[in-house]
Design a protein around this motif. Structure first.
Motif, PDB file in Angstrom:
ATOM      1  N   ASN A 105       9.150  -1.333  -1.984  1.00 13.43           N
ATOM      2  CA  ASN A 105       7.777  -0.896  -1.705  1.00 13.43           C
ATOM      3  C   ASN A 105       6.871  -2.088  -1.420  1.00 13.43           C
ATOM      4  O   ASN A 105       5.985  -2.000  -0.571  1.00 13.43           O
ATOM      5  CB  ASN A 105       7.225  -0.081  -2.877  1.00 13.43           C
ATOM      6  CG  ASN A 105       7.215   1.393  -2.549  1.00 13.43           C
ATOM      7  OD1 ASN A 105       7.117   1.780  -1.388  1.00 13.43           O
ATOM      8  ND2 ASN A 105       7.316   2.231  -3.556  1.00 13.43           N
ATOM      9  N   VAL A 106       7.069  -3.185  -2.117  1.00 18.38           N
ATOM     10  CA  VAL A 106       6.251  -4.378  -1.861  1.00 18.38           C
ATOM     11  C   VAL A 106       6.511  -4.897  -0.441  1.00 18.38           C
ATOM     12  O   VAL A 106       5.575  -5.292   0.269  1.00 18.38           O
ATOM     13  CB  VAL A 106       6.526  -5.481  -2.913  1.00 18.38           C
ATOM     14  CG1 VAL A 106       5.807  -6.779  -2.538  1.00 18.38           C
ATOM     15  CG2 VAL A 106       6.085  -5.021  -4.295  1.00 18.38           C
ATOM     16  N   PHE A 107       7.755  -4.859   0.012  1.00 15.22           N
ATOM     17  CA  PHE A 107       8.048  -5.311   1.383  1.00 15.22           C
ATOM     18  C   PHE A 107       7.348  -4.411   2.402  1.00 15.22           C
ATOM     19  O   PHE A 107       6.860  -4.885   3.431  1.00 15.22           O
ATOM     20  CB  PHE A 107       9.561  -5.331   1.645  1.00 15.22           C
ATOM     21  CG  PHE A 107      10.328  -6.248   0.721  1.00 15.22           C
ATOM     22  CD1 PHE A 107       9.761  -7.426   0.267  1.00 15.22           C
ATOM     23  CD2 PHE A 107      11.606  -5.919   0.296  1.00 15.22           C
ATOM     24  CE1 PHE A 107      10.450  -8.279  -0.594  1.00 15.22           C
ATOM     25  CE2 PHE A 107      12.306  -6.757  -0.551  1.00 15.22           C
ATOM     26  CZ  PHE A 107      11.727  -7.940  -1.001  1.00 15.22           C
ATOM     27  N   ALA A 108       7.306  -3.120   2.113  1.00 14.97           N
ATOM     28  CA  ALA A 108       6.597  -2.195   3.014  1.00 14.97           C
ATOM     29  C   ALA A 108       5.096  -2.491   2.984  1.00 14.97           C
ATOM     30  O   ALA A 108       4.430  -2.517   4.034  1.00 14.97           O
ATOM     31  CB  ALA A 108       6.874  -0.747   2.612  1.00 14.97           C
ATOM     32  N   LEU A 109       4.565  -2.749   1.794  1.00  9.06           N
ATOM     33  CA  LEU A 109       3.145  -3.095   1.671  1.00  9.06           C
ATOM     34  C   LEU A 109       2.839  -4.375   2.448  1.00  9.06           C
ATOM     35  O   LEU A 109       1.822  -4.454   3.157  1.00  9.06           O
ATOM     36  CB  LEU A 109       2.782  -3.282   0.188  1.00  9.06           C
ATOM     37  CG  LEU A 109       1.400  -3.873  -0.115  1.00  9.06           C
ATOM     38  CD1 LEU A 109       0.291  -2.913   0.303  1.00  9.06           C
ATOM     39  CD2 LEU A 109       1.266  -4.203  -1.608  1.00  9.06           C
ATOM     40  N   ALA A 116      -3.671  -7.068   1.044  1.00 14.97           N
ATOM     41  CA  ALA A 116      -4.084  -6.011   0.119  1.00 14.97           C
ATOM     42  C   ALA A 116      -4.884  -6.569  -1.056  1.00 14.97           C
ATOM     43  O   ALA A 116      -4.548  -7.621  -1.605  1.00 14.97           O
ATOM     44  CB  ALA A 116      -2.842  -5.285  -0.394  1.00 14.97           C
ATOM     45  N   THR A 117      -5.932  -5.838  -1.423  1.00 13.82           N
ATOM     46  CA  THR A 117      -6.703  -6.192  -2.620  1.00 13.82           C
ATOM     47  C   THR A 117      -5.932  -5.718  -3.859  1.00 13.82           C
ATOM     48  O   THR A 117      -4.955  -4.960  -3.748  1.00 13.82           O
ATOM     49  CB  THR A 117      -8.067  -5.478  -2.605  1.00 13.82           C
ATOM     50  OG1 THR A 117      -7.817  -4.063  -2.655  1.00 13.82           O
ATOM     51  CG2 THR A 117      -8.866  -5.821  -1.357  1.00 13.82           C
ATOM     52  N   GLU A 118      -6.420  -6.117  -5.024  1.00 13.19           N
ATOM     53  CA  GLU A 118      -5.761  -5.676  -6.265  1.00 13.19           C
ATOM     54  C   GLU A 118      -5.760  -4.153  -6.361  1.00 13.19           C
ATOM     55  O   GLU A 118      -4.768  -3.541  -6.759  1.00 13.19           O
ATOM     56  CB  GLU A 118      -6.457  -6.280  -7.478  1.00 13.19           C
ATOM     57  CG  GLU A 118      -6.218  -7.778  -7.578  1.00 13.19           C
ATOM     58  CD  GLU A 118      -6.651  -8.346  -8.914  1.00 13.19           C
ATOM     59  OE1 GLU A 118      -7.179  -7.587  -9.748  1.00 13.19           O
ATOM     60  OE2 GLU A 118      -6.431  -9.553  -9.121  1.00 13.19           O
ATOM     61  N   ALA A 119      -6.886  -3.534  -5.982  1.00 12.78           N
ATOM     62  CA  ALA A 119      -6.964  -2.073  -6.054  1.00 12.78           C
ATOM     63  C   ALA A 119      -5.984  -1.430  -5.070  1.00 12.78           C
ATOM     64  O   ALA A 119      -5.353  -0.412  -5.383  1.00 12.78           O
ATOM     65  CB  ALA A 119      -8.392  -1.614  -5.744  1.00 12.78           C
ATOM     66  N   GLU A 120      -5.845  -2.037  -3.900  1.00 11.98           N
ATOM     67  CA  GLU A 120      -4.901  -1.490  -2.912  1.00 11.98           C
ATOM     68  C   GLU A 120      -3.457  -1.677  -3.369  1.00 11.98           C
ATOM     69  O   GLU A 120      -2.604  -0.813  -3.143  1.00 11.98           O
ATOM     70  CB  GLU A 120      -5.135  -2.156  -1.550  1.00 11.98           C
ATOM     71  CG  GLU A 120      -6.425  -1.686  -0.891  1.00 11.98           C
ATOM     72  CD  GLU A 120      -6.817  -2.505   0.321  1.00 11.98           C
ATOM     73  OE1 GLU A 120      -7.543  -1.972   1.178  1.00 11.98           O
ATOM     74  OE2 GLU A 120      -6.439  -3.699   0.424  1.00 11.98           O
ATOM     75  N   ILE A 121      -3.175  -2.799  -4.017  1.00  6.86           N
ATOM     76  CA  ILE A 121      -1.821  -3.012  -4.564  1.00  6.86           C
ATOM     77  C   ILE A 121      -1.528  -1.938  -5.614  1.00  6.86           C
ATOM     78  O   ILE A 121      -0.470  -1.298  -5.595  1.00  6.86           O
ATOM     79  CB  ILE A 121      -1.697  -4.424  -5.183  1.00  6.86           C
ATOM     80  CG1 ILE A 121      -1.748  -5.490  -4.096  1.00  6.86           C
ATOM     81  CG2 ILE A 121      -0.404  -4.549  -5.987  1.00  6.86           C
ATOM     82  CD1 ILE A 121      -1.871  -6.926  -4.628  1.00  6.86           C
ATOM     83  N   ASP A 122      -2.482  -1.717  -6.512  1.00  7.99           N
ATOM     84  CA  ASP A 122      -2.287  -0.709  -7.565  1.00  7.99           C
ATOM     85  C   ASP A 122      -2.037   0.671  -6.951  1.00  7.99           C
ATOM     86  O   ASP A 122      -1.146   1.404  -7.390  1.00  7.99           O
ATOM     87  CB  ASP A 122      -3.524  -0.625  -8.472  1.00  7.99           C
ATOM     88  CG  ASP A 122      -3.626  -1.826  -9.399  1.00  7.99           C
ATOM     89  OD1 ASP A 122      -2.672  -2.635  -9.446  1.00  7.99           O
ATOM     90  OD2 ASP A 122      -4.667  -1.967 -10.057  1.00  7.99           O
ATOM     91  N   ALA A 123      -2.847   1.019  -5.935  1.00  6.00           N
ATOM     92  CA  ALA A 123      -2.712   2.346  -5.323  1.00  6.00           C
ATOM     93  C   ALA A 123      -1.366   2.476  -4.619  1.00  6.00           C
ATOM     94  O   ALA A 123      -0.677   3.493  -4.740  1.00  6.00           O
ATOM     95  CB  ALA A 123      -3.857   2.586  -4.338  1.00  6.00           C
ATOM     96  N   TYR A 124      -0.951   1.414  -3.930  1.00  4.43           N
ATOM     97  CA  TYR A 124       0.294   1.482  -3.155  1.00  4.43           C
ATOM     98  C   TYR A 124       1.511   1.602  -4.065  1.00  4.43           C
ATOM     99  O   TYR A 124       2.478   2.280  -3.749  1.00  4.43           O
ATOM    100  CB  TYR A 124       0.421   0.225  -2.281  1.00  4.43           C
ATOM    101  CG  TYR A 124       1.366   0.390  -1.129  1.00  4.43           C
ATOM    102  CD1 TYR A 124       0.913   0.835   0.102  1.00  4.43           C
ATOM    103  CD2 TYR A 124       2.729   0.122  -1.264  1.00  4.43           C
ATOM    104  CE1 TYR A 124       1.780   1.010   1.170  1.00  4.43           C
ATOM    105  CE2 TYR A 124       3.606   0.288  -0.208  1.00  4.43           C
ATOM    106  CZ  TYR A 124       3.115   0.725   1.005  1.00  4.43           C
ATOM    107  OH  TYR A 124       3.983   0.909   2.063  1.00  4.43           O
TER     108      TYR A 124
END
Ligand code: FES
Ligand code: FES
Length: 153
Positions: A105-109, A116-124
């Motif tokens: 999932n991190v590779f896709a992100l 990505a911001t911290e909030a976007e990382i958390d959501a993803y």
């Protein structure tokens, strides 16, 4: 029935049953990085890429991968090493059972939203459950990984 897919860059043909999941097929093909934690699309452990997008392999019928490209952690060793170092460096890995799904999932992100911001990382990553390390250290590791990508030549 037979399916033919491109698995980690190599064409593979395999026999599948109508009710086999992509998860079952990948394990049968020796892709042991792919883990199963729930079989009900709730834990994220079985995440792989299909045609470059993250999917939950426990919820994809094996027959659907016919003619498609599937990537598992076995096919992303260089990226896995770099992200693994970030996870270890931030104390974000204990038993490691969740790591392959999280990494995919991190590779896709990183492809979809490299800044990505911290909030976007958390959501993803909200669908990736970890029983051990907690999510704050994972977030730090993912940030560190995304930042390290920015300085890649
Ligand atoms: S095993 Fe697929 S989401 Fe949990
Ligand atoms: S490190 Fe053990 S489940 Fe995440």
């Amino acid at each position: 029935m037979n399916v033919t897919l491109t698995l980690n860059g190599r064409q593979v043909t395999a026999a599948v049953e109508a009710d086999d999941s992509l998860y079952t097929l990948l394990r049968a093909l020796g892709m042991h990085s792919v883990k199963c934690g729930c079989e009900t699309t709730n834990c994220g452990l079985c995440t792989v890429h299909m045609d470059g997008k993250a999917v939950l392999s426990c919820s994809v019928p094996a027959a659907r991968c016919d003619g498609h490209a599937v990537t598992t952690l076995e096919g992303m060793q260089e990226e896995a090493k770099r992200l693994g170092e970030c996870l270890a460096g931030e104390g974000a890995e204990q038993c490691g059972f969740c790591a392959p799904g999280l990494m995919m999932n991190v590779f896709a992100l990183a492809k979809e939203n490299p800044h990505a911001t911290e909030a976007e990382i958390d959501a993803y990553l909200a669908g990736n459950l970890c029983r051990c390390s907690g999510y704050v250290s994972q977030r730090r590791a993912v940030k560190r990984y995304l930042e390290s990508m920015e300085v890649q030549p």
